[in-house]
Structures are given as structure tokens and as C-alpha cells.
Design a protein around this motif. Structure first.
Motif, PDB file in Angstrom:
ATOM      1  N   ASP A  57       0.820  -1.216   0.000  1.00 48.13           N
ATOM      2  CA  ASP A  57       0.000   0.000   0.000  1.00 48.13           C
ATOM      3  C   ASP A  57       0.851   1.263   0.000  1.00 48.13           C
ATOM      4  N   ASP A  58       1.792   1.329   0.933  1.00 47.51           N
ATOM      5  CA  ASP A  58       2.592   2.550   1.065  1.00 47.51           C
ATOM      6  C   ASP A  58       4.067   2.348   0.730  1.00 47.51           C
ATOM      7  N   MET A  59       4.438   1.096   0.366  1.00 46.72           N
ATOM      8  CA  MET A  59       5.811   0.750  -0.010  1.00 46.72           C
ATOM      9  C   MET A  59       6.808   1.015   1.120  1.00 46.72           C
ATOM     10  N   GLN A  60       6.318   0.965   2.351  1.00 44.15           N
ATOM     11  CA  GLN A  60       7.178   1.117   3.514  1.00 44.15           C
ATOM     12  C   GLN A  60       7.662  -0.246   3.996  1.00 44.15           C
ATOM     13  N   VAL A  61       8.794  -0.252   4.678  1.00 37.52           N
ATOM     14  CA  VAL A  61       9.383  -1.490   5.194  1.00 37.52           C
ATOM     15  C   VAL A  61       9.177  -1.565   6.699  1.00 37.52           C
ATOM     16  N   ASN A  62       8.450  -2.589   7.136  1.00 38.58           N
ATOM     17  CA  ASN A  62       8.364  -2.836   8.582  1.00 38.58           C
ATOM     18  C   ASN A  62       8.531  -4.316   8.908  1.00 38.58           C
ATOM     19  N   LYS A  63       9.008  -5.070   7.910  1.00 35.80           N
ATOM     20  CA  LYS A  63       9.279  -6.493   8.094  1.00 35.80           C
ATOM     21  C   LYS A  63      10.561  -6.863   7.345  1.00 35.80           C
ATOM     22  N   TYR A  64      11.268  -7.845   7.906  1.00 40.44           N
ATOM     23  CA  TYR A  64      12.444  -8.407   7.249  1.00 40.44           C
ATOM     24  C   TYR A  64      12.426  -9.922   7.389  1.00 40.44           C
ATOM     25  N   GLU A  65      12.933 -10.603   6.365  1.00 40.10           N
ATOM     26  CA  GLU A  65      13.164 -12.037   6.484  1.00 40.10           C
ATOM     27  C   GLU A  65      14.642 -12.265   6.770  1.00 40.10           C
ATOM     28  N   CYS A  66      14.939 -12.993   7.847  1.00 40.42           N
ATOM     29  CA  CYS A  66      16.322 -13.284   8.203  1.00 40.42           C
ATOM     30  C   CYS A  66      16.821 -14.494   7.417  1.00 40.42           C
ATOM     31  N   LEU A  67      18.057 -14.389   6.938  1.00 37.62           N
ATOM     32  CA  LEU A  67      18.635 -15.387   6.049  1.00 37.62           C
ATOM     33  C   LEU A  67      20.043 -15.726   6.524  1.00 37.62           C
ATOM     34  N   VAL A  68      20.318 -16.997   6.730  1.00 39.07           N
ATOM     35  CA  VAL A  68      21.638 -17.392   7.212  1.00 39.07           C
ATOM     36  C   VAL A  68      22.652 -17.402   6.070  1.00 39.07           C
ATOM     37  N   ARG A  69      23.865 -16.976   6.387  1.00 38.16           N
ATOM     38  CA  ARG A  69      24.974 -16.998   5.437  1.00 38.16           C
ATOM     39  C   ARG A  69      26.216 -17.522   6.159  1.00 38.16           C
ATOM     40  N   LEU A  70      27.139 -18.050   5.384  1.00 39.42           N
ATOM     41  CA  LEU A  70      28.413 -18.534   5.911  1.00 39.42           C
ATOM     42  C   LEU A  70      29.521 -17.651   5.370  1.00 39.42           C
ATOM     43  N   VAL A  71      30.416 -17.226   6.242  1.00 39.65           N
ATOM     44  CA  VAL A  71      31.608 -16.489   5.802  1.00 39.65           C
ATOM     45  C   VAL A  71      32.770 -17.469   5.794  1.00 39.65           C
ATOM     46  N   ASP A  72      33.363 -17.702   4.606  1.00 45.39           N
ATOM     47  CA  ASP A  72      34.444 -18.687   4.530  1.00 45.39           C
ATOM     48  C   ASP A  72      35.777 -18.082   4.962  1.00 45.39           C
ATOM     49  N   GLU A  73      36.838 -18.867   4.889  1.00 49.18           N
ATOM     50  CA  GLU A  73      38.140 -18.424   5.395  1.00 49.18           C
ATOM     51  C   GLU A  73      38.719 -17.252   4.612  1.00 49.18           C
ATOM     52  N   ASN A  74      38.174 -17.002   3.407  1.00 46.48           N
ATOM     53  CA  ASN A  74      38.626 -15.871   2.595  1.00 46.48           C
ATOM     54  C   ASN A  74      37.714 -14.647   2.725  1.00 46.48           C
ATOM     55  N   GLY A  75      36.732 -14.757   3.621  1.00 45.78           N
ATOM     56  CA  GLY A  75      35.803 -13.648   3.812  1.00 45.78           C
ATOM     57  C   GLY A  75      34.664 -13.618   2.818  1.00 45.78           C
ATOM     58  N   LYS A  76      34.552 -14.631   1.977  1.00 42.27           N
ATOM     59  CA  LYS A  76      33.473 -14.696   0.981  1.00 42.27           C
ATOM     60  C   LYS A  76      32.167 -15.114   1.643  1.00 42.27           C
ATOM     61  N   ILE A  77      31.063 -14.461   1.242  1.00 41.22           N
ATOM     62  CA  ILE A  77      29.734 -14.793   1.757  1.00 41.22           C
ATOM     63  C   ILE A  77      29.177 -15.961   0.952  1.00 41.22           C
ATOM     64  N   VAL A  78      28.807 -17.033   1.643  1.00 43.08           N
ATOM     65  CA  VAL A  78      28.348 -18.257   0.984  1.00 43.08           C
ATOM     66  C   VAL A  78      26.856 -18.457   1.242  1.00 43.08           C
ATOM     67  N   SER A  79      26.109 -18.736   0.183  1.00 39.55           N
ATOM     68  CA  SER A  79      24.674 -18.985   0.274  1.00 39.55           C
ATOM     69  C   SER A  79      24.393 -20.317   0.980  1.00 39.55           C
ATOM     70  N   PRO A  80      23.247 -20.418   1.690  1.00 40.65           N
ATOM     71  CA  PRO A  80      22.898 -21.685   2.341  1.00 40.65           C
ATOM     72  C   PRO A  80      22.674 -22.823   1.358  1.00 40.65           C
ATOM     73  N   PHE A  81      22.459 -22.504   0.094  1.00 37.17           N
ATOM     74  CA  PHE A  81      22.325 -23.534  -0.934  1.00 37.17           C
ATOM     75  C   PHE A  81      23.526 -24.480  -0.918  1.00 37.17           C
ATOM     76  N   TYR A  82      24.677 -23.943  -0.542  1.00 41.12           N
ATOM     77  CA  TYR A  82      25.915 -24.712  -0.607  1.00 41.12           C
ATOM     78  C   TYR A  82      26.278 -25.418   0.691  1.00 41.12           C
ATOM     79  N   PHE A  83      25.564 -25.115   1.789  1.00 40.74           N
ATOM     80  CA  PHE A  83      25.993 -25.744   3.036  1.00 40.74           C
ATOM     81  C   PHE A  83      24.882 -26.345   3.902  1.00 40.74           C
ATOM     82  N   LEU A  84      23.617 -26.020   3.645  1.00 43.47           N
ATOM     83  CA  LEU A  84      22.568 -26.539   4.538  1.00 43.47           C
ATOM     84  C   LEU A  84      22.423 -28.050   4.448  1.00 43.47           C
ATOM     85  N   ASP A  85      22.472 -28.596   3.251  1.00 42.58           N
ATOM     86  CA  ASP A  85      22.368 -30.055   3.113  1.00 42.58           C
ATOM     87  C   ASP A  85      23.523 -30.762   3.806  1.00 42.58           C
TER      88      ASP A  85
END
Length: 228
Positions: A12-40
């Protein structure tokens, strides 16, 4: 493990009052890794429930530092049927005094054989004041009887239906059917995978309550949201 979050926008007003939290992994090189690669892998090595606890803990910590927003936490049926994890989640939410700003997104990526047990766990968490959303609805094992049995507050319509809804009549018909059903049950709806202007205009026209996708916001760290 770090927690990112993506905005969920009020149509309706395009305002933000909600967020979805998403887990990420930071590898040894500081790269952000998607859960697609580690949850299983985490499930196979019995680390999955530890990840759930990290996400719950960091999300509740963030809620203590920011007002007037809700954060969604993804839970699988495996989380809901795991006694130790359920005890941890219930205790953490009770002690946070933020339950009314917690939305539990139930990931329906597998057939739920222990539906009564899952329903009992959901009711337990709703008893604390949490809301419940069904994630990825419209694909896989999604069905309307399941939706009613677990007493949901939100339906998140899967991105596979939303991504081409501006040009795919079948996707539009299915999404419209879900919308009509949700409206009759007085459930709020979220359109996922809103990735361009045309899709955004179409789902707004159709009457979705909330919108989520890269066209509106890209996931960012909780620290950035709290500080922003």
C-alpha cells in the motif's frame, strides 16, 4: 555463521516494517556463501540445529536493538519436531519479550509425515505471541488443508509463480486462486521474487499485501539494518 535480512515491503505505502532473516556462511577468505551450498551438508553432519540456534539468537538480539519492525525466522519441519531445538527456541523467544515481532516462516520443502507434531509445535510458539507464515506456498507439497491445520497468519507465494506473473497466464491464475483463498481466511499474502518493475506492478494490482524481492531490496547484514 552470519545473519542477513531482506526487506518485506507493504504494497500500500511501499514502507518497510518487516524483514526475512537469512543465514549466510563467511568462509576463510571472507566470501559470503549462500545456504544452498551448506545446509544439506549441515544436515548430514548433524550441525543443522546449531545453525538454527545461531539464527534465532542473532535475530532476537537484533530485535532488542530496533523497534517497530518484525523479523521472520525460517524453520523446517525438522526443527519443529526436534525437542531440544524447540525447547531452545521457546525459551529464547520467551526471554526476549519480542515474541509479537517474530514471524516464523515454515519451510515446506518436504512432505510432512508428522503433521500433528508439527502443528503442536507451531501452536506452542503461537502461544508465546509469534506469528506464522507458510513459505514457498504454491509448489511442492503445498496444500490448502495443511494451511488451515497449522493456523497460519501469512502465505508467502513461491517465487516460481511470481517471477513471470506479468506474462504467464497459468502463474497468474494459480496465484489469484491462492489470493482468493487467503482473503476468505483473512490471511495476509506476500509475493516473493519481485525482481522487476512489471512484476511489482502486477502483484500490486492483484492485491498482494506485501512484496519481497531484489527489485525492492537485496539482503544485507543485520548490523547494517540496525545501524542504518
Amino acid at each position: 555463521m552470519v545473519v542477513f535480512a531482506q526487506a518485506i515491503v507493504n504494497s500500500d505505502d511501499m514502507q518497510v516494517n518487516k524483514y526475512e532473516c537469512l543465514v549466510r556462511l563467511v568462509d576463510e577468505n571472507g566470501k559470503i556463501v549462500s545456504p544452498f551450498y551448506f545446509l544439506d551438508v549441515a544436515k548430514k553432519t548433524k550441525l543443522y540445529h546449531k545453525i538454527t540456534k545461531v539464527v534465532v539468537t542473532k535475530t532476537l538480539e537484533a530485535l532488542q536493538k530496533i523497534n517497530d519492525v518484525e523479523f521472520s525466522i525460517n524453520l523446517s519441519p525438522d526443527d519443529l519436531m526436534h525437542n531440544e531445538t524447540m525447547d531452545f527456541i521457546s525459551k529464547a523467544i520467551s526471554q526476549s519479550n519480542c515474541a509479537k515481532r517474530v514471524v516464523l516462516e515454515i519451510v515446506e520443502s518436504e512432505e510432512i509425515e508428522e503433521l500433528n507434531a508439527v502443528s503442536d509445535s507451531i501452536n506452542q510458539l503461537k502461544g508465546l505471541g509469534c506469528k506464522v507464515a507458510i513459505d514457498d506456498f504454491g509448489t511442492g507439497y503445498s496444500n490448502f488443508s495443511y494451511l488451515m491445520q497449522i493456523n497460519a497468519d501469512f502465505i508467502k507465494v513461491d517465487g516460481s509463480l511470481i517471477k513471470d506473473i506479468d506474462q504467464n497466464e497459468n502463474s497468474r491464475v494459480i496465484a489469484q486462486t491462492i489470493l482468493q483463498f487467503a482473503n476468505q481466511l483473512e490471511l495476509k499474502t506476500v509475493a516473493e521474487f519481485v525482481h522487476n518493475e512489471k512484476v511489482m506492478d502486477e502483484v500490486k494490482r492483484m492485491g498482494f499485501d506485501y512484496l519481497q524481492g531484489f527489485h525492492l531490496d537485496e539482503p544485507k547484514s543485520l548490523n547494517e539494518i540496525i545501524g542504518g
